[in-house]
Every structure is written in structure tokens, then in C-alpha cells.
Write a protein that holds these residues in place. Structure first.
Motif, mmCIF file in Angstrom:
data_model
loop_
_atom_site.group_PDB
_atom_site.id
_atom_site.type_symbol
_atom_site.label_atom_id
_atom_site.label_comp_id
_atom_site.label_asym_id
_atom_site.label_seq_id
_atom_site.Cartn_x
_atom_site.Cartn_y
_atom_site.Cartn_z
ATOM 1 N N ILE A 7 27.179 1.980 23.376
ATOM 2 C CA ILE A 7 26.808 0.640 22.905
ATOM 3 C C ILE A 7 25.856 0.058 23.940
ATOM 4 C CG2 ILE A 7 27.671 -1.687 22.397
ATOM 5 C CD1 ILE A 7 30.355 -0.266 21.666
ATOM 6 N N LEU A 61 27.438 0.915 27.460
ATOM 7 C CA LEU A 61 28.869 1.153 27.517
ATOM 8 C C LEU A 61 29.107 2.510 26.871
ATOM 9 C CD1 LEU A 61 30.227 -2.313 26.315
ATOM 10 C CD2 LEU A 61 30.169 -1.447 28.664
ATOM 11 N N VAL A 79 31.536 -3.440 16.130
ATOM 12 C CA VAL A 79 30.877 -4.108 17.256
ATOM 13 C C VAL A 79 30.869 -5.621 17.044
ATOM 14 C CG1 VAL A 79 28.648 -4.448 18.380
ATOM 15 C CG2 VAL A 79 29.494 -2.138 17.960
ATOM 16 N N ARG A 82 33.989 -7.486 18.008
ATOM 17 C CA ARG A 82 34.318 -7.545 19.439
ATOM 18 C C ARG A 82 33.095 -7.930 20.265
ATOM 19 N NH1 ARG A 82 36.087 -1.958 21.008
ATOM 20 N NH2 ARG A 82 36.522 -3.012 22.982
ATOM 21 N N ARG A 83 32.195 -8.684 19.679
ATOM 22 C CA ARG A 83 30.914 -8.966 20.294
ATOM 23 C C ARG A 83 31.064 -9.569 21.696
ATOM 24 N NH1 ARG A 83 27.203 -12.070 23.148
ATOM 25 N NH2 ARG A 83 25.160 -11.186 22.664
ATOM 26 N N GLU A 85 33.586 -9.599 23.834
ATOM 27 C CA GLU A 85 34.211 -8.668 24.785
ATOM 28 C C GLU A 85 33.230 -7.587 25.219
ATOM 29 O OE1 GLU A 85 37.585 -5.121 24.675
ATOM 30 O OE2 GLU A 85 37.457 -6.556 23.018
ATOM 31 N N LEU A 86 32.507 -7.014 24.255
ATOM 32 C CA LEU A 86 31.569 -5.937 24.572
ATOM 33 C C LEU A 86 30.384 -6.452 25.388
ATOM 34 C CD1 LEU A 86 31.614 -4.071 21.147
ATOM 35 C CD2 LEU A 86 32.646 -3.304 23.292
ATOM 36 N N SER A 89 31.561 -6.808 28.911
ATOM 37 C CA SER A 89 31.690 -5.495 29.551
ATOM 38 C C SER A 89 30.329 -4.907 29.896
ATOM 39 C CB SER A 89 32.462 -4.535 28.628
ATOM 40 O OG SER A 89 33.790 -4.954 28.463
ATOM 41 N N LEU A 90 29.358 -5.110 29.026
ATOM 42 C CA LEU A 90 28.015 -4.585 29.287
ATOM 43 C C LEU A 90 27.393 -5.292 30.488
ATOM 44 C CD1 LEU A 90 25.821 -2.625 28.401
ATOM 45 C CD2 LEU A 90 25.013 -4.344 26.778
ATOM 46 N N THR A 201 35.836 0.344 24.969
ATOM 47 C CA THR A 201 34.997 1.363 24.340
ATOM 48 C C THR A 201 35.435 2.761 24.745
ATOM 49 O OG1 THR A 201 33.366 1.400 26.120
ATOM 50 C CG2 THR A 201 33.029 -0.167 24.328
#
Length: 202
Positions: A7, A61, A79, A82-83, A85-86, A89-90, A201
Motif C-alpha cells: 500500500i 506498507l 483500504v 482503514r484509511r 490507520e493506514l 502507518s505509512l 497490513t
């Protein structure tokens, strides 16, 4: 069915056979048509090589081997749900890679769970092992963004999130630690995609 690889928020399309599908929130899923294959070491390494090649050219990710969804629409939905959160994380791993370190003693190391005649003996043995591990771990935390300790039989098994520009400095510290502590075997591998710091992920 499609297999997910990573991702990212990088707009550049990947090289075939990989494809990208972008959600309406700025994140994209990099994927390829799923192949029917056995889970072998060769298949695992092929997946890893693809993710590493992607990592060399963009922030991402990584998604672990064997993550399948029905189609590109299902990937976008996953995706989108969980926008936040991702995206967090990115940002966490942006500009960084993962380095793995394992430390073992070259001298016989008694297992704290064996041979301890009392709780005090057990705790003392654990403390001695922890002190030896910290001889390596603490200096490495100074040249990394984050660390993640993993369970294992070694004195230390840990992953470190390291800025790309600091990888050489990190490896130099590992080298000096090995020279200073000749009673220890210090093994550093990587750089790897930041699996240990990628949240859900991986």
C-alpha cells in the motif's frame, strides 16, 4: 482473485505484471493477479523480491505473502475502511527501512528456565541475559527511529526502523559493537521492507 503486495501513496504506476488501484483517499494498492501455487520458500522469496524492488523506489506498507482478495474493488474497499490507520502507518515508516539484529553468546548460556533452584536464581539469570542484550540494543536505539523486540532463543532478536540515509551509520555501530563485545555474535540483516512497523497490513 488478486494478490496484494503493498500500500502506498506514490502515484507512479508499478512495472507489469503489478498493477495499482487507487482509492479516493489518496492511497493505492499494488497487486497482481493471483497465481495458484504452493507455499514454498521459492514463492516466498519471489514475493519478497517484488516488495523489495517496490521499496527501492517508493514509500510503502508491505503486505505479507498470500494476502488475497476477490478483486481490485475489494482491495479499494479494504483500504478505504482503514484509511486513517493506514495513512498513519505509512507516515510512520516514510523514508525508513527495517534492519534486523540477532545476538547470541559465544559462551555457554544456561537457560533461565532450567537449573534454577529458586525464583531468585531464575530472575538473576534473566537479568544477566537482559544486561548482555542491552549492550547491543541500547546503542542501536540511538541510531534508529523505533525498535521492536521479538521473542526467540537468542539473547536479542529485534527489528529497528532506520532512516534510509542512516543505514550505513547503523551498520557501522553494529560493526563496532561486534568488535567491542567479542564474546557475542551480532548478526545484522537488511534493509528489509518495514514489516514489523506496518501495523495491520503485515
Amino acid at each position: 482473485m488478486i494478490e496484494l503486495y503493498a500500500i502506498t501513496d506514490d502515484p507512479r504506476p508499478p512495472d507489469p505484471p503489478l498493477r495499482a488501484v487507487r482509492s479516493n483517499n489518496g492511497l493505492a494498492v499494488l497487486y497482481a493477479p493471483a497465481e495458484r501455487r504452493e507455499v514454498t520458500s521459492e514463492a516466498l522469496w519471489r514475493h519478497e523480491e517484488v516488495v523489495e524492488a517496490l521499496m527501492a523506489e517508493r514509500n510503502l506498507l508491505p503486505v505479507r505473502f498470500g494476502t488475497l482478495v476477490r478483486d481490485a474493488g475489494a482491495a479499494v474497499q479494504a483500504v478505504s475502511e482503514r484509511r486513517a490507520e493506514l495513512a498513519t502507518s505509512l507516515d510512520r515508516v516514510r523514508g525508513a527501512v527495517e534492519l534486523a539484529v540477532r545476538v547470541e553468546s559465544r559462551e555457554p548460556e544456561p537457560d533461565p528456565a532450567r537449573g534454577a533452584t529458586s525464583g531468585r536464581d531464575y530472575m538473576s539469570a534473566k537479568a544477566r541475559r537482559r544486561a548482555k542484550a542491552n549492550l547491543v540494543h541500547e546503542p542501536l536505539t540511538l541510531v534508529s527511529r523505533e525498535s521492536f523486540m521479538q521473542n526467540g532463543p537468542e539473547l536479542l532478536r529485534a527489528a529497528y526502523l532506520v532512516d534510509r540515509v542512516a543505514v550505513e551509520a547503523f551498520v557501522d555501530v553494529v560493526r563496532r559493537l561486534q568488535e567491542t563485545h567479542s564474546e557475542l555474535d551480532v548478526l545484522c540483516t537488511g534493509p528489509w521492507p518495514p514489516y514489523s512497523f506496518a501495523g495491520g497490513t503485515s
